[in-house]
Motif scaffolding. Sequence first.
Motif, PDB file in Angstrom:
ATOM      1  N   HIS A 229       0.833  -1.206   0.000  1.00 49.99           N
ATOM      2  CA  HIS A 229       0.000   0.000   0.000  1.00 49.99           C
ATOM      3  C   HIS A 229       0.866   1.254   0.000  1.00 49.99           C
ATOM      4  O   HIS A 229       0.475   2.279  -0.582  1.00 49.99           O
ATOM      5  N   ARG A 388      -8.059  -4.775  -1.407  1.00 50.11           N
ATOM      6  CA  ARG A 388      -8.470  -3.726  -0.459  1.00 50.11           C
ATOM      7  C   ARG A 388      -7.260  -3.140   0.273  1.00 50.11           C
ATOM      8  O   ARG A 388      -7.211  -1.939   0.551  1.00 50.11           O
ATOM      9  N   GLY A 391      -5.137  -0.956  -2.654  1.00 51.63           N
ATOM     10  CA  GLY A 391      -5.792   0.203  -3.243  1.00 51.63           C
ATOM     11  C   GLY A 391      -6.534   1.094  -2.269  1.00 51.63           C
ATOM     12  O   GLY A 391      -6.631   2.309  -2.490  1.00 51.63           O
ATOM     13  N   SER A 392      -7.055   0.516  -1.197  1.00 45.18           N
ATOM     14  CA  SER A 392      -7.888   1.290  -0.273  1.00 45.18           C
ATOM     15  C   SER A 392      -7.227   1.525   1.071  1.00 45.18           C
ATOM     16  O   SER A 392      -7.791   2.227   1.922  1.00 45.18           O
ATOM     17  N   ALA A 394      -6.839  -0.656   3.403  1.00 45.13           N
ATOM     18  CA  ALA A 394      -7.504  -1.410   4.467  1.00 45.13           C
ATOM     19  C   ALA A 394      -6.463  -1.988   5.422  1.00 45.13           C
ATOM     20  O   ALA A 394      -5.336  -2.289   5.028  1.00 45.13           O
TER      21      ALA A 394
END
Length: 418
Positions: A229, A388, A391-392, A394
């Motif tokens: 991430h 997740r 990209g997010s 999480a």
Amino acid sequence: MGSFSRRALLMAGAGAGAGMLTACGSNTGRGGGGSGTRLSQWYHQYGEPGAEQAVQRYAAAYRKAHVSVQWRPGNYDQQTAAALLTDSGPDVFEVNGPTLDQIQGGQVLDLTELLAGVKDDFNPAVLTPKTYDGRVWGIPQVIDMQLLYYRRSLLADAGIEPPTTLDALVEAARKLTDGKVKGLFLGNDGGAGVLGGTPLYAAGLQLVTAEGKVGFDDPAAARTLGKLHRLYADKSLLLGAPSDWSDPAAFVQGLTAMQWSGLWALPQVRKELGDDFGVLPFPKDGDHGRPSVPVGAYAAAVSARGRHKEAAKEYVKWLWVERTDYQEDFALSYGFHIPARISLAKKAAKLRKGAAADAVRFATDHGYSQPLLWTPAGQTAYQDALSRIIGSGADPERELRAVVRAVADELDRVKKKS
């Protein structure tokens, strides 16, 4: 290279999914040169020019049976899964597996005896997933692999050494990113689709242990995936490229300084960039990490419902164990792949220099394949979580706790069928 190619098994995740039988191919193969026993042999539709003619030529050279080759367009995994349940399927067939269901269901024959005296010459990274309960159920044909390409000149100009740790990769990608060039391309989704278990192996973990347990129930997994991430958050990743990770276009066009792709891309990269590139495994992470290289191999298998089982096994031994000249030809004359036999990979002229030789060494020393017990259900749970996380942003620990539970349940289900 067409959409149906030897690299497909490295691009499609784990195993064949459920679904309707798609369009079947016709018998486009020349018959083998032998007389008497008639065998049918299936291959998926390769996109590499000359591959179909090559396998027809191999079959025609066999004298002990009449071998009819079929080239199968459409969803090959679904076709073979359905055909193995009938009496009209192939005697010998190429398979992205065999799958655990095919082995446990008695649909394929034990081929262990075919490797007597030469088993240790097959790359263990691709032979292990063909092995269940100590028996070999498919003979690996050729090896495909993924690896990291980097531009030597861009790294040198920035004073950056080729990264050998994940932290160094994150830092290098950040420093190499400017207004025109991104530091790293892992695919248009940021890497969730292609990386799979590779970062876990780089952290010294596994998808499934040798004992059949979840292999990433460890704090190191969350730490490593969290660094992916960071790449996304740093805006170091190329996203929205004209083509995805399997195509080296973004790399050779200078859109990215580093790209994760496959061995199949190496001839094109070398043609476009000359010597201005190098290759690396996915870099290790943490004190217990190790370089990681995903590899895969289609295998030759024998149907348990065939009418000439022993003749089919004898043909498989002749082609994929004894005829090493055909094995090298199939690997390197119609695309760029590594022979499954270690001795062939070491002596093949096209693999003895430069980046190609490095790739062979990486596959031999650091290669891993998705384990046989890694089912599509486990793959989906992990893949969704990885997406997740990357990209997010999480929380990796929370996401992985749920994945560990899902994979543990799936492994329990699979082992109960044994």
